[in-house]
Design an enzyme around this catalytic site. Structure first.
Site, PDB file in Angstrom:
ATOM      1  N   ARG A  91      -1.985  19.121 -10.135  1.00 15.58           N
ATOM      2  CA  ARG A  91      -1.683  18.401  -8.908  1.00 15.58           C
ATOM      3  C   ARG A  91      -2.339  17.020  -8.876  1.00 15.58           C
ATOM      4  O   ARG A  91      -1.725  16.021  -8.454  1.00 15.58           O
ATOM      5  CB  ARG A  91      -2.112  19.223  -7.688  1.00 15.58           C
ATOM      6  N   LYS A 105      -2.079  -5.395   1.214  1.00 13.95           N
ATOM      7  CA  LYS A 105      -1.772  -4.199   1.991  1.00 13.95           C
ATOM      8  C   LYS A 105      -1.585  -3.040   1.017  1.00 13.95           C
ATOM      9  O   LYS A 105      -0.481  -2.773   0.524  1.00 13.95           O
ATOM     10  CB  LYS A 105      -0.524  -4.421   2.847  1.00 13.95           C
ATOM     11  N   LYS A 119      -4.624 -18.326   6.799  1.00  9.68           N
ATOM     12  CA  LYS A 119      -3.527 -17.756   7.568  1.00  9.68           C
ATOM     13  C   LYS A 119      -3.546 -18.263   9.005  1.00  9.68           C
ATOM     14  O   LYS A 119      -4.389 -19.077   9.385  1.00  9.68           O
ATOM     15  CB  LYS A 119      -3.590 -16.226   7.499  1.00  9.68           C
ATOM     16  N   GLU A 140      -0.855 -20.828   4.864  1.00  3.10           N
ATOM     17  CA  GLU A 140       0.351 -20.288   5.498  1.00  3.10           C
ATOM     18  C   GLU A 140       0.842 -21.239   6.576  1.00  3.10           C
ATOM     19  O   GLU A 140       0.053 -21.743   7.383  1.00  3.10           O
ATOM     20  CB  GLU A 140       0.002 -18.931   6.100  1.00  3.10           C
ATOM     21  N   ASP A 157       5.842 -18.436   6.136  1.00  2.00           N
ATOM     22  CA  ASP A 157       5.754 -17.129   6.771  1.00  2.00           C
ATOM     23  C   ASP A 157       6.851 -16.895   7.788  1.00  2.00           C
ATOM     24  O   ASP A 157       7.055 -17.707   8.705  1.00  2.00           O
ATOM     25  CB  ASP A 157       4.384 -16.986   7.451  1.00  2.00           C
TER      26      ASP A 157
END
Length: 323
Positions: free
Chosen positions: A142, A177, A209, A239, A260
């Protein structure tokens, strides 16, 4: 066949290898891998990371008592052979982790890969043959499959994005992410699928950002502050969400700009405004259905969290041969 321990120590057997020009070697499947076709190589996973991840995963699954089912039902001297096969088409990633599972369990279990990480497989394709101590083989089943299913799912979805933009100059990139603790492996799987890696961590590069810009005052000011603070080897990307912001940062000297959440018409306008001054990355709202249109706007890179966070595990199974 080679024992898992020997394969791990000496690297991929030469029958499965090709050089990458840097003294490294990777297993070669019978089919061209997405990465091979795109002209770059799959990186080697650092053994220390593989060792640690597998050790933690086995500890989670085996606990203090081990595999109670196998210990109760299988004689201690029993041997078994199992076939690891694909139950659907896809791209394989994670073989070094699967091998390390059996190496750490011991018992002389042999792991014989039939393809390489990055190989495309069809339904029914044999990925590896595993043989040896039956208890240890089943104890590791597994954990080995969890790594392979998850990473092969990422590689497979990445490859669909890569194929969708074929013929354009756009490269498919991942993001930060990722699953906590698995980032290096998930980004490795992206490479197996033919994609490219964005930064690995906050410490890799500067990416300014919207929230940074909001605090700094405006995009141009934020870029100039970053350029003044960064060393000459530190990459900077910023960004923007509007054409006026793009013009501002281009005048400030930006060389990499993230566009973006722009629609395709706005992306085309941004490419025209840029006129080759900076490399442009499209991000936000990127789906498999939309990615071709984004690529055709002329951007250099397309980043998507979907390839790591939205990938369905590839269905792979390990079946013991009945004697």
């Amino acid at each position: 066949m080679r024992t898992a321990a020997r394969w791990y120590r000496t690297g991929w057997d030469k029958r499965f290898c090709r050089g990458d020009g840097n003294g490294l070697a990777h297993p070669v499947s019978r089919k061209p891998t997405p990465a091979m076709q795109d002209g770059f190589n799959i990186p080697v996973l650092p053994p220390a990371l593989v060792d640690d991840a597998v050790r933690r995963a086995l500890g989670e699954d085996l606990g203090l008592s081990g595999d109670l089912t196998s210990l109760a039902t299988i004689p201690p001297d029993a041997q078994a052979t199992a076939t690891l096969s694909a139950r659907e088409p896809g791209v394989i990633a994670g073989l070094p982790l699967a091998l390390e599972v059996f190496r750490q369990l011991g018992g002389g279990v042999e792991f014989d890969p039939q393809v390489a990480d990055g190989a495309r497989v069809d339904k029914g394709s044999i990925v590896a043959v595993v043989s040896g101590d039956a208890r240890q083989l089943l104890a590791g089943e597994r954990t080995a499959l969890n790594f392979l299913n998850h990473l092969s799912g990422i590689a497979s979805l990445t490859n669909k994005f890569v194929e969708a933009v074929a013929g354009t100059k756009a490269r498919i990139c991942d993001t930060r992410k990722t699953t906590p603790g698995l980032r290096a492996f998930e980004k490795y799987a992206v490479r197996c699928g033919g994609g490219a890696n964005h930064r690995y961590a906050l410490s890799d590069a500067i990416l300014i950002k919207d929230n940074h810009i909001a605090v700094a005052g405006n995009a141009g000011k934020a870029y100039r502050a970053a350029r003044a603070a960064a060393g000459h080897l530190v990459a900077i990307e910023i960004e923007v969400t509007t054409l006026s912001q793009l013009e501002d940062v281009l005048e400030a000297g930006a060389t990499v700009v993230m566009l973006d959440n722009m629609d395709n018409e706005l992306l085309k306008a941004a490419v025209r405004l840029n006129d080759g001054r900076a490399r442009l990355e499209a991000s936000g709202g990127v789906t498999l259905e939309r990615v071709r249109g984004i690529a055709e706007t002329g951007v250099d890179f397309i980043s998507s969290s979907q390839i790591t966070m939205g990938a369905k595990p590839l269905d792979l199974g390990l079946d013991v041969e009945i004697r």
